[in-house]
Design an enzyme around this catalytic site. Sequence first.
Site, mmCIF file in Angstrom:
data_model
loop_
_atom_site.group_PDB
_atom_site.id
_atom_site.type_symbol
_atom_site.label_atom_id
_atom_site.label_comp_id
_atom_site.label_asym_id
_atom_site.label_seq_id
_atom_site.Cartn_x
_atom_site.Cartn_y
_atom_site.Cartn_z
ATOM 1 N N ASP A 47 0.829 -1.205 0.000
ATOM 2 C CA ASP A 47 0.000 0.000 0.000
ATOM 3 C C ASP A 47 0.864 1.256 0.000
ATOM 4 O OD1 ASP A 47 -2.738 -1.252 2.100
ATOM 5 O OD2 ASP A 47 -2.178 -1.622 0.016
ATOM 6 N N TYR A 50 2.214 1.877 -3.434
ATOM 7 C CA TYR A 50 1.135 2.400 -4.278
ATOM 8 C C TYR A 50 0.935 3.886 -3.995
ATOM 9 C CZ TYR A 50 -3.472 2.957 -6.418
ATOM 10 O OH TYR A 50 -4.524 3.389 -7.186
ATOM 11 N N LYS A 127 -27.002 -12.884 -5.977
ATOM 12 C CA LYS A 127 -27.795 -11.740 -6.439
ATOM 13 C C LYS A 127 -27.489 -10.546 -5.541
ATOM 14 C CE LYS A 127 -32.418 -10.182 -7.651
ATOM 15 N NZ LYS A 127 -32.268 -8.898 -6.926
ATOM 16 N N LYS A 328 -34.842 -16.222 -4.913
ATOM 17 C CA LYS A 328 -34.755 -15.321 -3.767
ATOM 18 C C LYS A 328 -34.631 -16.090 -2.461
ATOM 19 C CE LYS A 328 -35.954 -11.275 -4.504
ATOM 20 N NZ LYS A 328 -35.272 -10.033 -4.859
ATOM 21 N N CYS A 446 -66.633 6.051 -9.265
ATOM 22 C CA CYS A 446 -65.978 5.903 -7.960
ATOM 23 C C CYS A 446 -64.765 6.824 -7.902
ATOM 24 C CB CYS A 446 -65.547 4.457 -7.749
ATOM 25 S SG CYS A 446 -64.690 4.182 -6.193
#
EC number: 6.5.1.2
Length: 685
Positions: A47, A50, A127, A328, A446
Amino acid sequence: MQDIQLDTLLSEDVTPENASQVMQALSQSLNEHNIRYYVDDAPSITDSEYDRLMQRLLKLEALYPHLIVADSPTQRVGGLALAKFDQITHLKPMLSLDNAFDEADFSAFHKRVTDKVGEVSFCCEPKLDGLAVSILYRHGVLERAATRGDGSVGEDITENVKTIKSIPLKLRGNDFPELVEVRGEAFMPKAAFEALNDRARAKDEKLFVNPRNAAAGSLRQLDSKITAARSLAFYAYALGVVEPDSHPLAKTHFEQLQQLKSWGLPVSSEIKVCAELSQVYDYYKDILTRRSDLAFEIDGVVMKVNDIDQQQRLGFVAKSPRWAIAYKFPAQEEMTLLEGVDFQVGRTGAVTPVARLKPVFVGGVTVSNATLHNANEIARLGIKVGDTVIIRRAGDVIPQIVAIVPERRPETATDIVFPHNCPVCGSLVERLEGEAVARCSGGLFCEAQRKEAIKHFASRKALDIDGMGDKVVEQLIDKELVQSPADLFKLTASMMTMLDRMGMKSATNLAAAIEAAKTTTLARFLYALGIREVGEATAANLAAHFASLDALRVATVEQLTEVEDVGAVVAQHVAHFFAQPHNLEVIDALIAAGVHWPAIEAPSAEAQPLKGQTWVLTGTLNQLNRNDAKAQLQALGAKVAGSVSKNTDCLVAGEAAGSKLAKAQELGVKVMDEDELLALLAANA
């Protein structure tokens, strides 16, 4: 790219003459390290290294701002705030998925698939609970990005998407198509969501309810700097449009995802190919078991037919592919008290019982109401007012009562009784034989139906009266300025100044919009009437088939079932609608008020010499736009398909035709070049 020595990038002397070369090398190196970190999960520098590369690039860009390249990783921090989002029309629709909620649903889907194409394997993937995004790359460079929107038109979120570190601004390698559309899910990892809410809590700001809302809100920021600070992530899940279509692509969905990964796009590591139905169920159970341990929120798994040729043979329905389904997960459940039942009247007159619940937090939101659907559902549940009930959010969206807790029923519990008269207009409530739903017989008399019917009539996909929003419709009816759709066309600007917050200028604009809406299409008019189960696609099919309103008004059920995608149930709804005198009165009043549309010329048999034939276009056409060619073939009666099969009658092969031409020759399908196609079209012009 070839690895460039880190020391060289950090120490090379920079002059005005070589600044561009050094900055490009730094950008390429940083982008490659981003892909190794986010996509390959195999970082090759620390890191801190970088950060040193990034700081050097930032300093050089400050010295030489005119040399900043478009795919520089520094451009992810966000730019100037936008005034609004532009609209983008998708190159092809971004469809939604059908849902399966249990093994019976999935088994039925599996049977439909195998009945049509034989045995299949499935590409299974989590998902993700985020926001669907389309990203367009041209010559490997990120050109634009858009939300799904309504499936046809989305919002331009290019600048916001560029801030997502896992999305490459430039594709890796050089074996990608000239134009490639990548579709996937932008989401907020759980850790980022918790950190975001921690920061909001510390500032006494409003908290986000769940990661999906946080992701959607972050992507729709007009100021991309806000998006950049939200730590969004992205997983690609499909290829969209690819040009040229002759570019070699993998033959399975799983392998296409690996192609996307090789180009530098992040793909979920949880994807698996399942050849057996038992493996699909095992995959579902495994992901469900590990759901809470995943770094991101999911609400199920997606099963896609893996073989691309089988996908093409299965095709699509109006809003979803036939070759994929979202299986699901069971929604989260809680117990609460049923305090009462209200009855609501919908646009079509359906009288729906709505449970009033003691508020309960479930599935990320506080739920205080839930539909009881109809009398059959009430009887099935055996439910009474005063019962303790189990509530869940079906599909993590719609609150639903799934059961009662009998041992907690108090002696004071009372039966739920359907009203004999409409709670809005007092008309008789009827329940037709064979129907579960009770309906108000008041029709457009209605008030509840009147409001919803006119809102629908004026909506964007119907007559599209600009400025005629829900609140305006409600005021028009409440002030008794409008009682039927035809009354809209009697309104004047001065009449509409009676409405709250409606000055003369706004009223004049609305009056002009009403006048403009008189000119429409037969398809829009049919959709605007609000016939049960007649959506946009069905309305368009009815208009194309009958060509005139007069012909449709007298059509029998048998004639209606001849229309594409119109089954017996929809045919009955249409026939019953036009059999009701008050509906015909409304239609006649609208025509008398000036609503009109251009005549549709019904194609004659002579004008459709290709009727019943299936044609395929492939390769590059030099003299004719592909969409024009498709439209002209369809006008001659042909069905234009996307893939070659034994049922194909003719393949039109342009330049660089590729695999479709080879398959056509293998199957003995007739092949026609562009000149022959032009001659055919000219002969039938």
